[in-house]
Scaffold this motif. Structure first.
Motif, PDB file in Angstrom:
ATOM      1  N   GLY A  14      -6.023  -7.023  -3.463  1.00 27.43           N
ATOM      2  CA  GLY A  14      -6.750  -6.370  -2.377  1.00 27.43           C
ATOM      3  C   GLY A  14      -6.458  -6.968  -1.018  1.00 27.43           C
ATOM      4  O   GLY A  14      -6.615  -6.301   0.016  1.00 27.43           O
ATOM      5  N   ASP A  15      -5.988  -8.216  -0.986  1.00 22.79           N
ATOM      6  CA  ASP A  15      -5.714  -8.861   0.301  1.00 22.79           C
ATOM      7  C   ASP A  15      -4.256  -8.745   0.711  1.00 22.79           C
ATOM      8  O   ASP A  15      -3.831  -9.316   1.705  1.00 22.79           O
ATOM      9  N   LEU A  37      -2.519  -5.665   0.985  1.00 25.31           N
ATOM     10  CA  LEU A  37      -2.178  -4.242   1.176  1.00 25.31           C
ATOM     11  C   LEU A  37      -1.011  -4.055   2.132  1.00 25.31           C
ATOM     12  O   LEU A  37      -0.122  -3.255   1.910  1.00 25.31           O
ATOM     13  N   GLU A  83      -5.393   1.692  -2.583  1.00 31.35           N
ATOM     14  CA  GLU A  83      -6.123   0.470  -2.267  1.00 31.35           C
ATOM     15  C   GLU A  83      -6.975   0.044  -3.466  1.00 31.35           C
ATOM     16  O   GLU A  83      -6.986  -1.135  -3.845  1.00 31.35           O
ATOM     17  N   LEU A 111      -4.710  -1.459  -6.072  1.00 35.62           N
ATOM     18  CA  LEU A 111      -4.241  -2.805  -5.714  1.00 35.62           C
ATOM     19  C   LEU A 111      -5.359  -3.820  -5.889  1.00 35.62           C
ATOM     20  O   LEU A 111      -5.128  -4.958  -6.290  1.00 35.62           O
ATOM     21  N   ARG A 112      -6.598  -3.414  -5.592  1.00 36.44           N
ATOM     22  CA  ARG A 112      -7.734  -4.322  -5.833  1.00 36.44           C
ATOM     23  C   ARG A 112      -7.845  -4.616  -7.318  1.00 36.44           C
ATOM     24  O   ARG A 112      -8.089  -5.744  -7.738  1.00 36.44           O
ATOM     25  N   GLU A 140      -3.945   6.866  -0.070  1.00 35.44           N
ATOM     26  CA  GLU A 140      -4.062   5.457   0.307  1.00 35.44           C
ATOM     27  C   GLU A 140      -5.369   4.844  -0.178  1.00 35.44           C
ATOM     28  O   GLU A 140      -5.403   3.664  -0.545  1.00 35.44           O
ATOM     29  N   ALA A 141      -6.435   5.650  -0.201  1.00 30.19           N
ATOM     30  CA  ALA A 141      -7.706   5.134  -0.720  1.00 30.19           C
ATOM     31  C   ALA A 141      -7.536   4.761  -2.191  1.00 30.19           C
ATOM     32  O   ALA A 141      -7.967   3.697  -2.652  1.00 30.19           O
ATOM     33  N   LEU A 149       0.833  -1.209   0.000  1.00 26.08           N
ATOM     34  CA  LEU A 149       0.000   0.000   0.000  1.00 26.08           C
ATOM     35  C   LEU A 149       0.867   1.258   0.000  1.00 26.08           C
ATOM     36  O   LEU A 149       0.635   2.198  -0.774  1.00 26.08           O
ATOM     37  N   GLU A 150       1.892   1.271   0.841  1.00 28.32           N
ATOM     38  CA  GLU A 150       2.769   2.450   0.921  1.00 28.32           C
ATOM     39  C   GLU A 150       3.531   2.660  -0.386  1.00 28.32           C
ATOM     40  O   GLU A 150       3.743   3.793  -0.815  1.00 28.32           O
TER      41      GLU A 150
END
Lengths: 262, 221, 220
Positions: A146-147, A149, A137, A140-141, A133-134, A114-115
């Motif tokens: 998504g799992d 992060l 996320e 990444l999804r 970060e939103a 995430l970072e």
């Protein structure tokens, strides 16, 4: 300014020359890539494929010739004199048009997935942490992680790391995405997941993609146009079915033949 | 061999007061060494060839001369130039200079341990120069550097007894005093040795903890 | 500077002592280091006492060890002359550091090389002397060179147990003539030159021994 910017090609090389020592990697090289086109560059190793991308990302310079990105002149050298305006601010502005994904992922090992994805928007674009970060996320999804992060790069498989790297590059919303042998460091069973993400990106019509690879499967899956590069020159180009299945140039044929034997 | 526990216990408080001076000198010397090391590192990286070349030789000189001689020079010779220093000041400056070269070496190794590709990734993400330094380069360079600094601190601690020779009243100085006043050397020196052993073992544990904290998530030791 | 020149024989004598202490203590340290470094891979009954030796001598200061040898041992009926004291003290201390270098090089020795030795059906001794040591020694050389420079610097401590080495003589000259700056400068330069000689020697040895297959040993 904005009018020329939208009409201009996403990427333009004009008479670009570059050598490493005695090796010519670009020899009066010309190439225009229209906006939204997905271009795949193939060619033997040492033919200057990766150098093309590294020049566009400002990781390398050229000796002479001109390079434009989205209508802005990155460099314009003639007789050793640089005619494009210089300055860190300008360089950063041009870099803002471009994103790059590397062969060895080059994720930041001390940051979570995430970072890694949020750090570009936060540090380059000065977005707020929450917002960045939103968005990270969501990205990444989109690449199916998504799992993961909170996972750190060394806790992820090569394929997962490369998907994080793609998300990280996309987080800056570049107009041009550069992919430098992004599936070459992966085990064969992991190539599919990365390729799937790239195909999904390719469905975005406005995104210009420039892909360097030596895997013909990748070329077929993505390309609007395939360019065959050898000794710093563009030997042949055209739609994939033409260049890959019925190449006109004997050099291209030889190269593809050698690949098939391997 | 005569070793009197009673006498050892009797002199322990005095020696521990000396140990406080030892630790103070080490701490101040350590901070100086890091400043000197940072300065040397900065002068060696991305400076004109002449500057980095001279810096390299300065480092070589600092590294290849004994701490004892440096302390003598600062304490005995500098007054000839009108610069008189108290033993503590001369001692910590000698420690700082002597170990500054090592600190610089540790920092350089740390910076070199961050691969070039990280810099390229930062450029590709269009990170500003400051963010590259503070968010990417330094956090990663710190990983090998901090345990290295821990080891440096321990070796500095073990070098401080040399400074008794410029009459810094640290542990060794106190032990000598006890020895020459009472003509009993056994207890004082053995207790000093034991105190050093305890310091070093504690230090080693500290460094190991630091190393563990510094490993990247997901990497195998 | 003229004054210092008048005392050049004193300084040369001191230099002789410094070289003697450094070389003898260095040989002792090397022998101890290699023996104990190998022993730490042996059975626990050998490895543990050796481990304690290493930790004790690395953990206490070199100067403290010299003082214990010089002032405490006579009380136990063992009176060593200053030279023996200096050589044994520094040898024991740097032997412990040396031991760690040897252990590190053996621990980091590539497993594949050992496996290759097994595949060739070499005996344990053959593997050690023909495969492991030649490669590990080359890896250790730069670190051992650094240790010898450290030892040279530490040899100045013997001046504090009355041994008339370079530092001792320079201090005497300083007291006799009050030419403090000159005496100390000469001393600093002398150590610098000696240290450069050691580093140069270590590098030359490394180049000579390593030469052709250096690229292979640097592979990790």
């Amino acid at each position: 300014m904005s009018a020329t910017a939208t009409d201009a090609p996403a990427v333009r090389f004009a008479a670009a020359c570059k050598s490493f020592g005695d090796t010519r990697v670009l020899d009066r090289f010309d190439l225009d890539i229209p906006r939204g086109e997905k271009t795949v560059i193939i060619g033997p190793s040492g033919s200057g494929k990766s150098t093309l991308l590294r020049i566009l990302m400002t990781l390398e310079g050229i000796e002479s010739g001109r390079v434009e990105i989205c209508g802005e002149t990155l460099t314009d050298r003639f007789d050793g004199v640089e005619r494009a305006p210089r300055g860190r601010g300008r360089l950063r502005k041009i870099r803002g048009h471009v994103g790059m994904v590397f062969q060895q992922f080059n994720l930041f090992p001390h940051m979570s997935a995430l970072e890694n994805v949020a750090c570009g928007p936060r540090l380059s674009l000065r977005r707020s942490r929450v917002e960045a970060e939103a968005e990270a996320e969501a990205l990444l999804r989109r690449v199916g992680l998504g799992d993961k992060l909170g996972s750190y790069p060394l806790q992820l498989s090569g394929g997962q790391q490369q998907r994080v790297a793609i998300a990280r590059a996309m987080a800056l919303r570049p107009e041009v995405m550069l992919f430098d042998e992004v599936t070459s460091a992966l085990d064969p069973e992991l190539i599919g997941e990365v390729l799937a993400v790239m195909r999904e990106l390719a469905s975005e019509t406005s995104l210009t993609m420039l892909v360097v690879t030596h895997q013909m499967g990748v070329a077929r899956a993505l390309a609007d146009r395939v360019c065959f590069l050898e000794n710093g020159r563009l030997v042949e180009q055209g739609p994939p079915e033409q260049v890959l299945d019925a190449p006109e140039n004997p050099r291209t044929r030889e190269f593809l033949h050698a690949l098939n034997l391997a | 061999m005569e070793f009197s526990f009673a006498f050892a216990l009797e002199i322990l408080p005095k020696l521990l007061r000396g140990a406080v001076v030892t630790i103070e000198a080490t701490l101040v010397g350590f901070l100086l060494a890091i400043l000197v090391g940072a300065g040397l590192t900065a002068l060696r990286r991305g400076t004109p060839r002449l500057v980095s070349g001279v810096t390299r030789w300065v480092m070589e000189f600092l590294r290849s001369t004994p701490l004892l001689v440096k302390a003598y020079f600062l304490y005995f010779a500098l007054p000839d130039f009108g610069l008189t220093m108290a033993p503590f000041v001369a001692g910590v400056v000698a420690l700082g200079l002597h170990h500054g070269a090592f600190a610089s070496e540790i920092m350089r190794a740390g910076l070199d341990s961050v691969p070039r590709s990280q810099r390229e990734a930062a450029i590709a993400l269009n990170l500003p120069e400051g963010a590259w330094r503070t968010r990417i380069l330094i956090p990663q360079a710190a990983r090998p550097v901090l345990p290295g600094f821990g080891n440096l601190f321990i070796s500095m601690l073990k070098d401080t007894p040399v400074l008794y020779s410029i009459s810094l009243a640290e542990m060794m100085f106190v032990a000598n005093e006890i020895g020459s006043l009472q003509f009993r050397y056994n207890e004082a020196y053995i207790v000093v040795a034991l105190i050093y052993l305890v310091f070093s073992l504690l230090g080693a544990v500290g460094v190991r903890l630091l190393e563990r904290r510094m490993t990247l998530p997901g990497s195998r030791p | 500077m003229d004054t210092i020149w008048n005392y050049r024989w004193l300084l040369l004598q001191g230099l002789g002592v410094t070289v003697q202490v450094t070389v003898l203590a260095g040989l002792l340290a090397l022998a101890l280091g290699i023996a104990t470094g190998l022993a730490r891979r042996g059975p626990p009954l050998i490895a543990w006492p050796v481990h304690i030796y290493v930790e004790v001598f690395r953990g206490t200061s070199a100067l403290v060890q010299l003082f214990v040898l010089f002032f405490v041992l006579p009380g136990m009926g063992l009176r060593l002359d200053p030279m023996t004291c200096g050589v044994v003290g520094l040898g024991l201390c740097y032997g412990a550091y040396c031991s760690e270098v040897v252990r590190g090089a053996l621990n980091n020795f590539p497993r594949a090389q050992r496996e290759a030795a097994v595949a060739l059906n070499l005996t344990g001794t053959q593997t050690l002397t023909r495969v492991v040591l030649p490669q590990a020694l080359l890896v250790m050389l730069p670190q051992l060179g650094n240790l010898m420079v450290e030892l040279l610097k530490a040899s100045s401590l013997v001046s504090l147990i009355t041994l008339a080495d370079l530092t001792f003589q320079a201090r005497s000259i300083m007291r006799l003539t009050l030419h403090t700056v000159e005496a100390m400068s000469v001393l600093l330069v002398a150590y610098f030159v000696l240290a450069q000689l050691i580093s140069f020697g270590a590098r030359a040895l490394e180049a000579r021994l390593g030469g052709a297959w250096r690229g292979r040993t640097e592979e990790r």
